[in-house]
Design an enzyme around this catalytic site. Structure first.
Site, PDB file in Angstrom:
ATOM      1  N   ASP A  19      48.610  86.422  62.282  1.00 52.34           N
ATOM      2  CA  ASP A  19      49.221  86.743  61.063  1.00 52.34           C
ATOM      3  C   ASP A  19      49.777  85.295  60.197  1.00 52.34           C
ATOM      4  OD1 ASP A  19      50.839  88.470  59.191  1.00 52.34           O
ATOM      5  OD2 ASP A  19      52.522  87.472  59.778  1.00 52.34           O
ATOM      6  N   GLU A 113      43.781  88.517  58.398  1.00 53.66           N
ATOM      7  CA  GLU A 113      43.596  89.284  57.339  1.00 53.66           C
ATOM      8  C   GLU A 113      42.535  88.782  56.091  1.00 53.66           C
ATOM      9  OE1 GLU A 113      47.359  92.230  56.613  1.00 53.66           O
ATOM     10  OE2 GLU A 113      47.825  90.024  56.947  1.00 53.66           O
ATOM     11  N   ASP A 197      56.552  89.506  61.872  1.00 57.39           N
ATOM     12  CA  ASP A 197      55.163  88.817  61.660  1.00 57.39           C
ATOM     13  C   ASP A 197      54.576  88.959  63.140  1.00 57.39           C
ATOM     14  OD1 ASP A 197      55.968  87.879  59.277  1.00 57.39           O
ATOM     15  OD2 ASP A 197      57.117  86.188  60.152  1.00 57.39           O
TER      16      ASP A 197
END
Length: 222
Positions: A19, A113, A197
């Site tokens: 993350d 991501e 997170d």
């Protein structure tokens, strides 16, 4: 030009979700948190002073009808400003290389991501912090190093609700139930307390592995 052939790393049987953040540069699904060094922020005052002096020397040269290329004081100060920029850039690159190398060496499958960084930079409140973190450069480094060393980088869909999904039970918060300032939240379903997170990084890893197993569409590192 000499072509360098990298030797693939040994497999570690370890997979990791990442993350990307601003408070912490990255939070990994194994609980590891890497602080954001904020290279630009640390030198912003020194840079601002140097740029102010350069601006004043530019004004003095123009007032005396001298070209800036002929003003030794201006050129000297311009070099000082350039050195500060170079120090920031070199420190950031060194940090990103070390972090990306260690992650690729330690894990076989890396999931991150597929962030729309260019779009996020339009948020003027976060633009400087995002630029200083260099998410795009870090992702690019992970991409080519994974390819070099025989590892796999997977990018999950940017719309996947990694922060809003409980990594324990799968409950998904509603649209306005999690603010950017919320660093943790309690799941209404299983009552688990989720670090924002860390929870996101676990969900990112699980989503990447799920799509890989089911061979569903995802964004592969190229």
């Amino acid at each position: 030009m000499v072509e360098t052939i990298a030797t693939p790393f040994l497999k570690t049987q370890s997979n990791i979700g990442i993350d990307l953040g601003l408070t912490d540069f990255i939070v990994l699904s194994d609980g590891t948190k890497v602080a954001n060094p904020k290279f630009l922020a640390k030198l912003k005052d020194k840079l601002a002073r140097a740029q102010k002096i350069m601006s004043k020397r530019s004004a003095v040269a123009k007032k005396a009808n001298r070209k800036l290329s002929e003003s030794s004081n201006y050129r000297k100060q311009k070099r000082k400003v350039a050195k500060i920029h170079e120090k920031i850039s070199n420190s950031r690159k060194d940090f990103l290389h070390k972090q990306s190398f260690n992650i690729v060496k330690s894990h076989d499958i890396i999931v991150i991501e597929d962030l729309n960084v260019s779009g996020m930079l339009k948020n003027h409140k976060l633009a400087k912090a995002i630029s200083d973190s260099s998410w795009s450069t870090f992702t690019t480094m992970l991409d080519y190093k994974a390819d070099w060393y025989g590892k796999q980088l997977i990018k999950v869909d940017r719309w996947f609700p990694s922060s809003k999904t409980c990594s324990v039970c799968g409950y998904v918060l509603g649209k306005d139930e999690l603010k950017l300032s919320d660093r943790s939240w309690n799941c209404p379903s299983c009552k688990s307390e989720n670090d924002r997170d860390l929870n996101a990084s676990v969900n990112i890893l699980n989503e990447g592995l799920r799509c890989l197993t089911l061979k569903e569409p995802l964004v592969q590192g190229s």
